[in-house]
Design an enzyme around this catalytic site. Structure first.
Site, PDB file in Angstrom:
ATOM      1  N   SER A 114       0.985  -1.132  -0.015  1.00  8.00           N
ATOM      2  CA  SER A 114      -0.152   0.092   0.027  1.00  8.00           C
ATOM      3  C   SER A 114       0.832   1.288   0.008  1.00  8.00           C
ATOM      4  CB  SER A 114      -0.941   0.096   1.137  1.00  8.00           C
ATOM      5  OG  SER A 114       0.139   0.267   2.438  1.00  8.00           O
ATOM      6  N   LYS A 115       0.318   2.334  -0.553  1.00  8.99           N
ATOM      7  CA  LYS A 115       1.068   3.718  -0.643  1.00  8.99           C
ATOM      8  C   LYS A 115       1.282   4.235   0.539  1.00  8.99           C
ATOM      9  CE  LYS A 115      -2.554   6.114  -2.413  1.00  8.99           C
ATOM     10  NZ  LYS A 115      -3.402   6.443  -3.534  1.00  8.99           N
ATOM     11  N   ARG A 116       0.713   3.830   1.650  1.00  8.49           N
ATOM     12  CA  ARG A 116       0.615   4.345   2.959  1.00  8.49           C
ATOM     13  C   ARG A 116       2.112   3.774   3.507  1.00  8.49           C
ATOM     14  NH1 ARG A 116      -3.062   5.607   7.222  1.00  8.49           N
ATOM     15  NH2 ARG A 116      -4.565   6.824   6.183  1.00  8.49           N
ATOM     16  N   LYS A 117       2.747   2.737   3.103  1.00  6.85           N
ATOM     17  CA  LYS A 117       3.778   2.068   3.512  1.00  6.85           C
ATOM     18  C   LYS A 117       4.964   1.991   2.699  1.00  6.85           C
ATOM     19  CE  LYS A 117       1.620  -0.346   7.178  1.00  6.85           C
ATOM     20  NZ  LYS A 117       0.739  -1.493   7.432  1.00  6.85           N
ATOM     21  N   ASN A 118       4.635   2.009   1.395  1.00  6.24           N
ATOM     22  CA  ASN A 118       5.786   2.078   0.252  1.00  6.24           C
ATOM     23  C   ASN A 118       5.335   2.575  -0.804  1.00  6.24           C
ATOM     24  OD1 ASN A 118       8.014   0.026   0.005  1.00  6.24           O
ATOM     25  ND2 ASN A 118       6.497  -1.450   0.724  1.00  6.24           N
TER      26      ASN A 118
END
Ligand code: GLU
Length: 495
Positions: A253-257
């Site tokens: 997910s773009k929150r983490k990567n």
């Protein structure tokens, strides 16, 4: 033997995702290795979320990676149109057939009724799903409502009990209870199809022989298989690839990567290293060599050797692989050429030059003030954020709010960005200068630079997101509890 035809079917609803490239790669390798065709189809049935900008970005990103398709909206082909929004009549005709044959039915239930139904089902802890209410309407009543143009959707019938067996070429038989499967909406009240109907109809009409897609679609397979059965069509072979994961094994997910392909391009990764790395997520060469080009992958490809373990998308490993490419695969000459193409890409240069021309006297001044446009994540520390009026905590808040707010921008344009940031500063009751201070540090690494709004417009959404995230980490990051508080503060601003 029939010709193998595979496809990638992205929905143009956001930044081009590395997961799309990963699935495209496996579809392309399989088709090429089998002497077949690889098709690109745009699934833009969600009219609210789909944009042409996103479609263009997806095409550009896949092209950058050389994941070339044989037929698609830009190329044409014998099975077009390849954009679902241009195929509405085809879906209407097919859904009408299902209704006429008693496999689907109009449903007039209002949103309120459905919400209430969901609430009750949750309360009673029973499987959520449509309760078949409109199935009990008699034919005359249905015809009257249709004649009166009452808003309605079309739902498919599914068996009430028993099991559906989904055969996945790599996973074998997967049994799914029919009672877990909802009476899926096939056509929305606006007359447009949902993913399920359009996907099945198109895969059939486009003569797709093998559907290779992410494992999140396994639960949709029973509905799809049922639709093939209703239409009297043979379903394609199904292959569900393992999902890419964050380091904590949750879905990437773009929150983490960073997940946007554009980010990897702007960070200066080589496209062949990215493709190699995506290949490694589900494939290994028979000799175990980790560095392989897509041609090597195609030549050795065997779909049965695709691994099903949840692959972790680890940017450190990707960096390592990219470094190997630079050192082992590029001659100095090639390095010079590739670096030049990347750093002095004319489209970006056209945007940067007007911004810096006013601020330099010599060419030798340029690198110092324009370097940040191409330098990935700025080298910053907590001390850089020191400011008389804006605390570190406040800086985190500003940066996080911006990171959330930019996701809502319908298009990436400097005036839009300016309006958004001005509005935010006002709502947060901060002077624009103070509000923008941490933004300058996050984006340019210094508070003395070209206009930060122009800079954000140039570096793009994916790089802006990455730099904001990086700055928040440098500032100490946000705890889970802190994030909750920030979210509620953000919501109360009503941005
Ligand atoms: N449009 C779907 C997506 O965005 C396609 C899924 C499929 O391949 O069936 O992933």
């Amino acid at each position: 033997m029939t010709q193998v035809r595979t496809r990638i079917a992205p929905s143009p609803t956001g930044d081009p995702h590395v997961g799309t490239a990963y699935i495209a790669l496996f579809n392309m390798c399989f088709a090429r290795q089998m002497g077949g065709k690889f098709i690109l189809r745009i699934e833009d049935t969600d009219q609210v979320r789909s944009t042409r900008e996103s479609e263009q970005d997806i095409l550009d990103s896949l092209r950058w990676l050389h994941l070339d398709w044989d037929e698609g909206p830009d190329k044409g082909g014998d099975f077009g149109p390849y954009r679902q929004s241009e195929r509405s009549d085809i879906y209407k005709e097919h859904v009408n057939k299902l209704v006429a044959e008693g496999h689907a039915f109009p449903c007039f239930c209002t949103e309120e009724r459905l919400t209430e139904l969901r609430r009750k089902q949750q309360e009673e802890k029973i499987q959520p799903g449509y309760d078949g209410h409109c199935l009990s309407l008699d034919e005359k009543n249905v015809q009257q409502r249709l004649a009166a143009n009452l808003p309605h959707v079309i739902r498919m019938l599914v068996p009430a009990d028993g099991k559906c067996v989904v055969n996945d070429m790599l996973r074998g038989d997967i049994e799914i209870d029919w009672h877990q499967i909802d009476m899926q909406v096939l056509m929305k009240s606006d007359g447009l199809p949902t993913y399920h109907l359009a996907n099945v109809v198109d895969d059939h009409l486009m003569q797709i022989t093998h559907v290779i897609r992410g494992e999140e679609w396994i639960t949709s397979a029973p509905k799809h298989l049922k639709l093939y059965e209703y239409f009297g069509w043979e379903p394609p072979v199904l292959i569900h690839m393992p999902l890419l994961r964050n380091a904590d094994r949750s879905k990437l997910s773009k929150r983490k990567n960073p997940t946007s392909i554009g980010y990897y391009q702007k960070m200066g990764y080589l496209s062949e290293a990215v493709v190699n790395y995506l290949g490694m997520m589900g494939w290994s060469m028979p000799d175990g060599e980790e560095l392989f080009l897509v041609e090597d992958m195609i030549a050795n490809f065997d779909i049965n050797r695709v691994s099903l373990g949840g692959p972790v998308f680890d940017t450190e490993k990707l960096d390592w692989l990219n470094g190997r490419y630079l050192r082992e695969k590029l001659s100095d000459e090639e390095f010079m050429q590739r670096f030049g193409e990347w750093a002095f890409d004319p489209a970006t240069m056209h945007q940067i030059i007007p911004l810096i021309k006013q601020r330099v006297e010599l060419f030798s001044d340029v690198a110092a003030i324009a370097g940040f446009f191409i330098s990935g994540l700025p080298k910053i520390s907590l001390a850089d954020f020191e400011h008389k009026k804006v605390s570190a905590e406040e800086s985190i808040k500003i940066l996080q709010f911006i990171a959330w707010a930019i996701e809502t921008l319908p298009e990436w344009h400097r005036d839009r960005i300016e309006m958004l940031l001005m509005g935010m500063a006002e709502k947060m009751e901060l002077k624009i200068r103070d509000f923008l201070f941490p933004v300058f540090i996050a984006i340019a690494g210094t508070s003395v630079s070209t206009s930060v709004i122009d800079s954000i417009a140039v570096i793009g959404k994916d790089m802006t997101r990455a730099r904001l995230r990086h700055a928040i980490e440098v500032l100490g990051g946000v705890s889970k509890k802190g994030a909750k508080r920030l979210e509620s503060d953000y919501r109360s601003l009503g941005i």
